[in-house]
Design a protein around this motif. Structure first.
Motif, short mmCIF file in Angstrom:
data_model
loop_
_atom_site.label_atom_id
_atom_site.label_comp_id
_atom_site.label_asym_id
_atom_site.label_seq_id
_atom_site.Cartn_x
_atom_site.Cartn_y
_atom_site.Cartn_z
N GLN A 38 -1.74 -5.16 1.85
CA GLN A 38 -3.10 -5.86 1.70
C GLN A 38 -2.77 -7.16 1.41
O GLN A 38 -1.97 -7.30 0.68
CB GLN A 38 -3.47 -5.06 0.74
N ARG A 65 -5.31 -5.86 6.13
CA ARG A 65 -4.08 -4.98 6.19
C ARG A 65 -3.17 -5.22 7.26
O ARG A 65 -3.59 -5.34 8.32
CB ARG A 65 -4.31 -3.33 5.84
N TRP A 101 -10.22 -7.67 -0.78
CA TRP A 101 -8.93 -8.01 0.13
C TRP A 101 -9.30 -8.33 1.51
O TRP A 101 -10.70 -8.10 1.67
CB TRP A 101 -8.14 -6.67 0.16
N THR A 151 0.86 -1.27 0.04
CA THR A 151 0.02 -0.12 -0.19
C THR A 151 0.80 0.96 0.15
O THR A 151 2.09 1.15 -0.06
CB THR A 151 -0.89 0.00 1.29
N ASN A 158 -11.14 -5.81 6.49
CA ASN A 158 -12.00 -5.68 5.31
C ASN A 158 -13.54 -5.98 5.79
O ASN A 158 -14.13 -7.08 5.49
CB ASN A 158 -12.08 -6.19 3.93
#
Length: 130
Positions: A27, A105, A102, A20, A83
């Motif tokens: 991610q 993270r 996704w 990212t 997410n």
């Protein structure tokens, strides 16, 4: 043929890491090949933000119509975001695995550990498409 973006890093267990814009934040999700093999995804169980993951430790599960599979984090790191959209619409994993589908993270503890993973060509060869 599966979609295999060349700018990502892959595991032999069919997860990907995508850098990212934030330092050391990646991610993580499953590949297009993996979602195709699983079929229609109906549920995804993910860790909470703040969870520390160890290399190759399961961080959750993914349930499809025909199988339930563990999800693995390839490196040590801390979950910084989950997410939430997957709670209401787990099929995003099928329709857009590298975008809206996704999963988490992660702040990677040692970015050097990524060098042991597969690049796009290596992953393509691993799944027999290279």
């Amino acid at each position: 043929m599966s979609e295999i973006p060349v700018d990502l890093t892959y595991t032999k267990e069919h997860e990907y890491l995508k850098k990212t814009s934030e330092e050391a934040i990646y991610q993580l999700g499953i590949t297009d090949f993996a979602q195709g093999e699983l079929g229609d995804v109906v549920f995804v169980e993910l860790p909470e933000a703040g969870t520390t993951l160890e290399p190759m430790e399961p961080f959750g599960t993914i349930e499809a119509v025909k199988a339930v599979s563990d999800l693995y984090c390839p490196v040590r790191g801390d979950v910084v975001e989950v997410n939430a959209a997957l709670v209401d619409d787990p099929s995003l994993v099928n329709s857009d695995p590298y975008g809206d589908g996704w999963m988490i993270r992660v702040r990677v503890a040692d970015e050097g550990a990524l060098s042991g993973l597969l690049d796009g060509a290596g992953y393509a060869a691993h799944i027999g498409e290279g």
